[in-house]
Design an enzyme around this catalytic site. Structure first.
Site, PDB file in Angstrom:
ATOM      1  N   ASN A  34      69.858  55.024  -9.076  1.00 17.55           N
ATOM      2  CA  ASN A  34      69.112  53.832  -8.649  1.00 17.55           C
ATOM      3  C   ASN A  34      67.643  54.151  -8.371  1.00 17.55           C
ATOM      4  O   ASN A  34      67.352  55.061  -7.585  1.00 17.55           O
ATOM      5  CB  ASN A  34      69.701  53.290  -7.348  1.00 17.55           C
ATOM      6  CG  ASN A  34      71.039  52.621  -7.535  1.00 17.55           C
ATOM      7  OD1 ASN A  34      71.662  52.738  -8.579  1.00 17.55           O
ATOM      8  ND2 ASN A  34      71.484  51.920  -6.512  1.00 17.55           N
ATOM      9  N   GLY A  93      63.363  54.456  -0.369  1.00 19.34           N
ATOM     10  CA  GLY A  93      61.928  54.434  -0.072  1.00 19.34           C
ATOM     11  C   GLY A  93      61.286  55.792  -0.298  1.00 19.34           C
ATOM     12  O   GLY A  93      61.857  56.667  -0.944  1.00 19.34           O
ATOM     13  N   GLU A 115      79.899  51.978  -0.852  1.00 20.67           N
ATOM     14  CA  GLU A 115      79.288  53.208  -0.332  1.00 20.67           C
ATOM     15  C   GLU A 115      80.102  53.752   0.832  1.00 20.67           C
ATOM     16  O   GLU A 115      80.562  53.002   1.689  1.00 20.67           O
ATOM     17  CB  GLU A 115      77.860  52.888   0.143  1.00 20.67           C
ATOM     18  CG  GLU A 115      77.100  54.060   0.739  1.00 20.67           C
ATOM     19  CD  GLU A 115      75.634  53.699   1.016  1.00 20.67           C
ATOM     20  OE1 GLU A 115      75.008  53.022   0.171  1.00 20.67           O
ATOM     21  OE2 GLU A 115      75.126  54.090   2.081  1.00 20.67           O
ATOM     22  N   ASP A 148      72.753  44.514  -5.761  1.00 22.99           N
ATOM     23  CA  ASP A 148      72.486  45.767  -5.052  1.00 22.99           C
ATOM     24  C   ASP A 148      72.588  45.533  -3.537  1.00 22.99           C
ATOM     25  O   ASP A 148      71.997  44.575  -3.019  1.00 22.99           O
ATOM     26  CB  ASP A 148      71.069  46.229  -5.437  1.00 22.99           C
ATOM     27  CG  ASP A 148      70.752  47.648  -5.013  1.00 22.99           C
ATOM     28  OD1 ASP A 148      71.692  48.443  -4.845  1.00 22.99           O
ATOM     29  OD2 ASP A 148      69.553  47.964  -4.866  1.00 22.99           O
ATOM     30  N   HIS A 149      73.327  46.357  -2.844  1.00 25.93           N
ATOM     31  CA  HIS A 149      73.435  46.277  -1.365  1.00 25.93           C
ATOM     32  C   HIS A 149      73.718  44.874  -0.843  1.00 25.93           C
ATOM     33  O   HIS A 149      73.014  44.386   0.046  1.00 25.93           O
ATOM     34  CB  HIS A 149      72.164  46.821  -0.705  1.00 25.93           C
ATOM     35  CG  HIS A 149      72.032  48.295  -0.862  1.00 25.93           C
ATOM     36  ND1 HIS A 149      72.796  49.197  -0.160  1.00 25.93           N
ATOM     37  CD2 HIS A 149      71.237  49.025  -1.676  1.00 25.93           C
ATOM     38  CE1 HIS A 149      72.470  50.426  -0.535  1.00 25.93           C
ATOM     39  NE2 HIS A 149      71.534  50.346  -1.458  1.00 25.93           N
TER      40      HIS A 149
HETATM   41  P1  13P Z   1      64.481  53.947  -4.088  1.00 27.60           P
HETATM   42  O1  13P Z   1      63.677  52.751  -3.680  1.00 27.60           O
HETATM   43  O2  13P Z   1      64.332  55.077  -3.127  1.00 27.60           O
HETATM   44  O3  13P Z   1      64.234  54.334  -5.501  1.00 27.60           O
HETATM   45  O4  13P Z   1      66.022  53.540  -3.964  1.00 27.60           O
HETATM   46  C1  13P Z   1      66.545  52.562  -4.817  1.00 27.60           C
HETATM   47  C2  13P Z   1      67.968  52.264  -4.515  1.00 27.60           C
HETATM   48  O5  13P Z   1      68.730  53.112  -4.126  1.00 27.60           O
HETATM   49  C3  13P Z   1      68.439  50.886  -4.724  1.00 27.60           C
HETATM   50  O6  13P Z   1      69.709  50.674  -4.225  1.00 27.60           O
END
Ligand code: 13P
Length: 284
Positions: free
Chosen positions: A230, A181, A134, A82-83
Site C-alpha cells: 500500500n 505517513g 489487520e 481501505d481501512h
Molecule cells: P503510506 O501513506 O505510508 O504510504 O501508507 C499507505 C497505506 O498503508 C494505505 O492503507
C-alpha cells in the site's frame, strides 16, 4: 468493464512471487494516473480509497470513474475500501459495485476483531467481494486514523493463524514495523516476524505504510510473502509539490488543465517506480 475482487489478483501475485501495488486515489486525475500507468506497464493494480476519500469524491463518482478507466485501458481494476470500520458503510459500498474491502477492527480486542471481521466476510463473500483485515496495530496517521508509536502492536504469528482460520479472510494486513505517513527515521522492519507469520498463514499478506520504506526492504518483504503493497503518502507529496512548483513559477495560472498536468506527471513517476519495486510489471 466491471470492478473485480482482489482475491484472484493477489493469489496470482502469491503464486508468481510479486506484489500488487495498491495506490490511494482521491479524484479523477489520480485514478487516471494510476490506471494509465498500470496499463502502460501491464501491471495489475488496486485503487484504494479511505472512508475520507469516498466522502470527498462520492461513492458513485469513484465507482463510475474507475469503471470508465477499466473500460478505456482494458485492464482488470480493483477498487478497494481501505481501512473501513463501519459494517453498514461497507455493505452500501459493495452494493454500489465495489468488490474489495478492508474491515479494520485492529484496535478492538482479539475476539471482537474476529467477530466483526467474520460478519463482514460472510456478507462480502456472498456478494463476490474479497476481504482484508489487520491483526496487530500499525502506527502513524492515515486520514483521521491516528495511532501513536507507543500504541502500535506487532502481529503475533500464532494469533495470525487463528485469526485467519476463524475469520475466513482473503488477505491479512500485518504489522511488522511499517507506519502510515512519513517516517521520522528509517523504519526497521521485523523480517523474522514476517517469516514466522508466513509459516503459519498461507493467504496473501499485505504491507501497509510503504511510503518511505527502502526498495530493498519492500523486496525482502515480497520474498517473505507480502503480495500487496500500500502506497499513499509519497503519491500525495509528488502531486502536491509539482503543483506548488508550477503555481509558484506561474502565479497567474488558473486553469486546472494546466496546473494539474505537472502534478499528474510527477505522480506518474512515483507510480511507475513503485510498480517496478513490486515487480508487478508485465504480469497481465
Ligand atoms: P503510506 O501513506 O505510508 O504510504 O501508507 C499507505 C497505506 O498503508 C494505505 O492503507
Amino acid at each position: 468493464m466491471y470492478l473485480i475482487s482482489s482475491h484472484e489478483m493477489l493469489k496470482d501475485a502469491q503464486r508468481r512471487g510479486y506484489a500488487v501495488p495498491a495506490f490511494n486515489i482521491h479524484n479523477l486525475e489520480t485514478v487516471q494516473v494510476v490506471a494509465r500507468t498500470a496499463a502502460r506497464m501491464r501491471s495489475p493494480v488496486i485503487l484504494a480509497g479511505t472512508p475520507g476519500t469516498y466522502r470527498h469524491a462520492g461513492v458513485e463518482y469513484l465507482v463510475s470513474i474507475c469503471q470508465a478507466a477499466a473500460h478505456e485501458y482494458r485492464i482488470p481494476l480493483v477498487l478497494h475500501l481501505d481501512h473501513h470500520e463501519d459494517e453498514q458503510d461497507i455493505h452500501n459500498k459493495v452494493e454500489a459495485g465495489i468488490r474489495s474491502a478492508m474491515i479494520d477492527a485492529s484496535h478492538f480486542p482479539f475476539e471482537e476483531n474476529i467477530e466483526k471481521v467474520r460478519s463482514v466476510v460472510t456478507y462480502c463473500h456472498r456478494m463476490g467481494a474479497s476481504v482484508e483485515a489487520e491483526l496487530g496495530l500499525l502506527g502513524g496517521q492515515e486520514d483521521d486514523l491516528i495511532v501513536d508509536a507507543a500504541n502500535a502492536k506487532f502481529t503475533d504469528p500464532l494469533k495470525a493463524a487463528e485469526f485467519v482460520r476463524r475469520t475466513g479472510i482473503d488477505s491479512l494486513a500485518v504489522a511488522i514495523g511499517t507506519a502510515h505517513g512519513l517516517y521520522k527515521e528509517e523504519p526497521r522492519l521485523d523480517f523474522a516476524r514476517l517469516a514466522a507469520i508466513r509459516e503459519q498463514v498461507d493467504i496473501p499478506l499485505v504491507l501497509h505504510g510503504a511510503s518511505g520504506v527502502p526498495e530493498a526492504d519492500v523486496r525482502r518483504c515480497i520474498e517473505l510473502g507480502i503480495c500487496k503493497v500500500n502506497v499513499a503518502t509519497e503519491l500525495k507529496i509528488a502531486f502536491a509539490d509539482a503543483m506548488k512548483a508550477f503555481l509558484g513559477s506561474h502565479p497567474d495560472a488558473s486553469d486546472p488543465r494546466q496546473y494539474l498536468v505537472p502534478a499528474m506527471a510527477a505522480m506518474e513517476e512515483v507510480v511507475e517506480a513503485k510498480i517496478r519495486m513490486c515487480m508487478s510489471d508485465n504480469k497481465i
